[in-house]
Design a protein around this motif. Structure first.
Motif, PDB file in Angstrom:
ATOM      1  N   ASP A  19     -73.636 -82.794   3.795  1.00 56.28           N
ATOM      2  CA  ASP A  19     -73.872 -84.231   3.711  1.00 56.28           C
ATOM      3  C   ASP A  19     -75.046 -84.582   4.624  1.00 56.28           C
ATOM      4  O   ASP A  19     -74.858 -85.149   5.700  1.00 56.28           O
ATOM      5  N   PRO A  20     -76.264 -84.221   4.207  1.00 56.80           N
ATOM      6  CA  PRO A  20     -77.428 -84.503   5.065  1.00 56.80           C
ATOM      7  C   PRO A  20     -77.687 -86.003   5.174  1.00 56.80           C
ATOM      8  O   PRO A  20     -77.854 -86.680   4.174  1.00 56.80           O
ATOM      9  N   ILE A  21     -77.653 -86.490   6.387  1.00 54.83           N
ATOM     10  CA  ILE A  21     -77.875 -87.912   6.644  1.00 54.83           C
ATOM     11  C   ILE A  21     -79.036 -88.051   7.618  1.00 54.83           C
ATOM     12  O   ILE A  21     -78.956 -87.587   8.755  1.00 54.83           O
ATOM     13  N   PRO A  22     -80.142 -88.641   7.164  1.00 59.32           N
ATOM     14  CA  PRO A  22     -81.270 -88.845   8.082  1.00 59.32           C
ATOM     15  C   PRO A  22     -80.821 -89.665   9.287  1.00 59.32           C
ATOM     16  O   PRO A  22     -79.962 -90.526   9.136  1.00 59.32           O
ATOM     17  N   PRO A  23     -81.279 -89.415  10.465  1.00 55.41           N
ATOM     18  CA  PRO A  23     -82.377 -88.516  10.824  1.00 55.41           C
ATOM     19  C   PRO A  23     -81.913 -87.091  11.121  1.00 55.41           C
ATOM     20  O   PRO A  23     -82.693 -86.290  11.607  1.00 55.41           O
ATOM     21  N   HIS A  24     -80.656 -86.762  10.832  1.00 54.26           N
ATOM     22  CA  HIS A  24     -80.129 -85.431  11.147  1.00 54.26           C
ATOM     23  C   HIS A  24     -80.337 -84.461   9.987  1.00 54.26           C
ATOM     24  O   HIS A  24     -79.392 -83.893   9.451  1.00 54.26           O
ATOM     25  N   THR A  25     -81.599 -84.287   9.623  1.00 56.28           N
ATOM     26  CA  THR A  25     -81.935 -83.350   8.558  1.00 56.28           C
ATOM     27  C   THR A  25     -83.081 -82.449   9.013  1.00 56.28           C
ATOM     28  O   THR A  25     -83.900 -82.840   9.844  1.00 56.28           O
ATOM     29  N   GLN A  26     -83.089 -81.258   8.466  1.00 53.71           N
ATOM     30  CA  GLN A  26     -84.149 -80.308   8.736  1.00 53.71           C
ATOM     31  C   GLN A  26     -85.338 -80.636   7.824  1.00 53.71           C
ATOM     32  O   GLN A  26     -85.176 -81.370   6.852  1.00 53.71           O
ATOM     33  N   PRO A  27     -86.502 -80.086   8.093  1.00 55.16           N
ATOM     34  CA  PRO A  27     -87.661 -80.361   7.233  1.00 55.16           C
ATOM     35  C   PRO A  27     -87.419 -80.035   5.757  1.00 55.16           C
ATOM     36  O   PRO A  27     -87.968 -80.683   4.878  1.00 55.16           O
ATOM     37  N   ASP A  28     -86.538 -79.046   5.467  1.00 53.03           N
ATOM     38  CA  ASP A  28     -86.257 -78.691   4.074  1.00 53.03           C
ATOM     39  C   ASP A  28     -85.166 -79.568   3.447  1.00 53.03           C
ATOM     40  O   ASP A  28     -84.733 -79.337   2.325  1.00 53.03           O
ATOM     41  N   GLY A  29     -84.706 -80.585   4.185  1.00 55.36           N
ATOM     42  CA  GLY A  29     -83.692 -81.498   3.667  1.00 55.36           C
ATOM     43  C   GLY A  29     -82.266 -81.097   3.978  1.00 55.36           C
ATOM     44  O   GLY A  29     -81.330 -81.852   3.723  1.00 55.36           O
ATOM     45  N   GLU A  30     -82.064 -79.905   4.521  1.00 53.61           N
ATOM     46  CA  GLU A  30     -80.720 -79.449   4.861  1.00 53.61           C
ATOM     47  C   GLU A  30     -80.197 -80.212   6.075  1.00 53.61           C
ATOM     48  O   GLU A  30     -80.955 -80.683   6.908  1.00 53.61           O
ATOM     49  N   GLU A  31     -78.870 -80.286   6.165  1.00 48.08           N
ATOM     50  CA  GLU A  31     -78.271 -81.066   7.244  1.00 48.08           C
ATOM     51  C   GLU A  31     -78.308 -80.368   8.586  1.00 48.08           C
ATOM     52  O   GLU A  31     -78.418 -79.154   8.674  1.00 48.08           O
ATOM     53  N   ILE A  32     -78.209 -81.180   9.619  1.00 47.81           N
ATOM     54  CA  ILE A  32     -78.030 -80.717  10.991  1.00 47.81           C
ATOM     55  C   ILE A  32     -76.772 -81.410  11.483  1.00 47.81           C
ATOM     56  O   ILE A  32     -76.691 -82.638  11.490  1.00 47.81           O
ATOM     57  N   LEU A  33     -75.768 -80.626  11.869  1.00 39.36           N
ATOM     58  CA  LEU A  33     -74.558 -81.213  12.441  1.00 39.36           C
ATOM     59  C   LEU A  33     -74.760 -81.330  13.942  1.00 39.36           C
ATOM     60  O   LEU A  33     -75.105 -80.352  14.599  1.00 39.36           O
ATOM     61  N   THR A  34     -74.567 -82.523  14.467  1.00 41.04           N
ATOM     62  CA  THR A  34     -74.839 -82.743  15.894  1.00 41.04           C
ATOM     63  C   THR A  34     -73.594 -83.069  16.702  1.00 41.04           C
ATOM     64  O   THR A  34     -73.616 -82.940  17.915  1.00 41.04           O
ATOM     65  N   VAL A  35     -72.535 -83.493  16.055  1.00 37.99           N
ATOM     66  CA  VAL A  35     -71.335 -83.894  16.793  1.00 37.99           C
ATOM     67  C   VAL A  35     -70.271 -82.804  16.722  1.00 37.99           C
ATOM     68  O   VAL A  35     -69.774 -82.346  17.739  1.00 37.99           O
ATOM     69  N   ASP A  36     -69.923 -82.379  15.520  1.00 39.18           N
ATOM     70  CA  ASP A  36     -68.884 -81.383  15.313  1.00 39.18           C
ATOM     71  C   ASP A  36     -69.466 -80.133  14.680  1.00 39.18           C
ATOM     72  O   ASP A  36     -70.429 -80.202  13.917  1.00 39.18           O
ATOM     73  N   SER A  37     -68.843 -78.991  14.960  1.00 38.49           N
ATOM     74  CA  SER A  37     -69.235 -77.755  14.291  1.00 38.49           C
ATOM     75  C   SER A  37     -68.763 -77.828  12.843  1.00 38.49           C
ATOM     76  O   SER A  37     -67.914 -78.655  12.505  1.00 38.49           O
ATOM     77  N   ARG A 154     -76.237 -78.009  18.350  1.00 35.15           N
ATOM     78  CA  ARG A 154     -76.361 -78.498  16.988  1.00 35.15           C
ATOM     79  C   ARG A 154     -76.239 -77.305  16.052  1.00 35.15           C
ATOM     80  O   ARG A 154     -76.518 -76.176  16.437  1.00 35.15           O
ATOM     81  N   TRP A 155     -75.764 -77.579  14.835  1.00 33.82           N
ATOM     82  CA  TRP A 155     -75.536 -76.528  13.860  1.00 33.82           C
ATOM     83  C   TRP A 155     -76.475 -76.758  12.683  1.00 33.82           C
ATOM     84  O   TRP A 155     -76.469 -77.815  12.059  1.00 33.82           O
ATOM     85  N   LEU A 156     -77.274 -75.729  12.373  1.00 35.35           N
ATOM     86  CA  LEU A 156     -78.251 -75.806  11.297  1.00 35.35           C
ATOM     87  C   LEU A 156     -77.727 -75.045  10.078  1.00 35.35           C
ATOM     88  O   LEU A 156     -77.173 -73.955  10.206  1.00 35.35           O
ATOM     89  N   ARG A 157     -77.937 -75.607   8.915  1.00 35.50           N
ATOM     90  CA  ARG A 157     -77.472 -75.030   7.665  1.00 35.50           C
ATOM     91  C   ARG A 157     -78.592 -74.212   7.034  1.00 35.50           C
ATOM     92  O   ARG A 157     -79.705 -74.686   6.889  1.00 35.50           O
ATOM     93  N   ARG A 158     -78.295 -72.961   6.671  1.00 32.40           N
ATOM     94  CA  ARG A 158     -79.252 -72.075   6.013  1.00 32.40           C
ATOM     95  C   ARG A 158     -78.650 -71.620   4.687  1.00 32.40           C
ATOM     96  O   ARG A 158     -77.772 -70.771   4.643  1.00 32.40           O
TER      97      ARG A 158
END
Length: 160
Positions: A19-37, A154-158
């Motif tokens: 559930d990518p929600i700006p501004p917590h997104t990577q340049p490729d549009g993938e999500e970045i989780l910042t609160v929970d793993s 933060r957790w990055l999605r690949r």
């Protein structure tokens, strides 16, 4: 968007992600989780490497450990409160739970997923699309409004 599609999309984002929600997104549009793993954020669709013992969940670093209703972090089997022992150990009746941690012997986290359905295959064939990804954590910091630096993960999605 019709109401049914909206509900399905909402549940997918909440239960299995992403559930990518700006501004917590990577340049490729993938999500970045910042609160929970991802283990805490998503309740379904999580797979682990084969033969990962269930005990692993009870010994994860605090930021990835399962959080109970009272926000107590589980770190070892004996830390499971008696009133939650049944559900935490996959048993609805805490009276039947052995007092030692042998309940985890030969228990593994899910490493495969299956789907059963009954359908009529269209003449043009059936296309199944599978999407999956791995999350990895990055340590960093952020600056508070008062200028203080605080550590964060933060957790990055690949996708793969």
């Amino acid at each position: 968007m019709d109401a049914r599609r909206h509900i399905i999309d909402y549940l997918r984002k909440e239960l299995i992600g992403p559930d990518p929600i700006p501004p917590h997104t990577q340049p490729d549009g993938e999500e970045i989780l910042t609160v929970d793993s991802p283990l805490i954020r998503y309740g379904a669709g999580i797979l682990f490497p084969q033969s990962t013992p269930t005990e692993t969940m009870l010994t994860l670093p605090s930021e990835e450990a399962a959080i109970l209703d009272d926000e107590t972090l589980l770190e070892k089997p004996e830390d499971i409160p008696d009133d939650l022992a049944g559900s935490a150990r996959g048993n609805s009746d805490p009276v039947d739970v052995p007092e030692d941690s042998a309940f985890l012997t030969n228990a593994y986290l899910p490493s495969a997923m299956g789907l059963s359905c009954l359908l009529e295959v269209p003449d043009r064939g059936l296309i199944v699309t599978v999407r999956a990804a791995r999350y990895h954590s990055e340590r960093g910091s952020y600056t508070t409004k008062d200028g203080t630096q605080k550590p964060s993960t933060r957790w990055l999605r690949r996708p793969f």
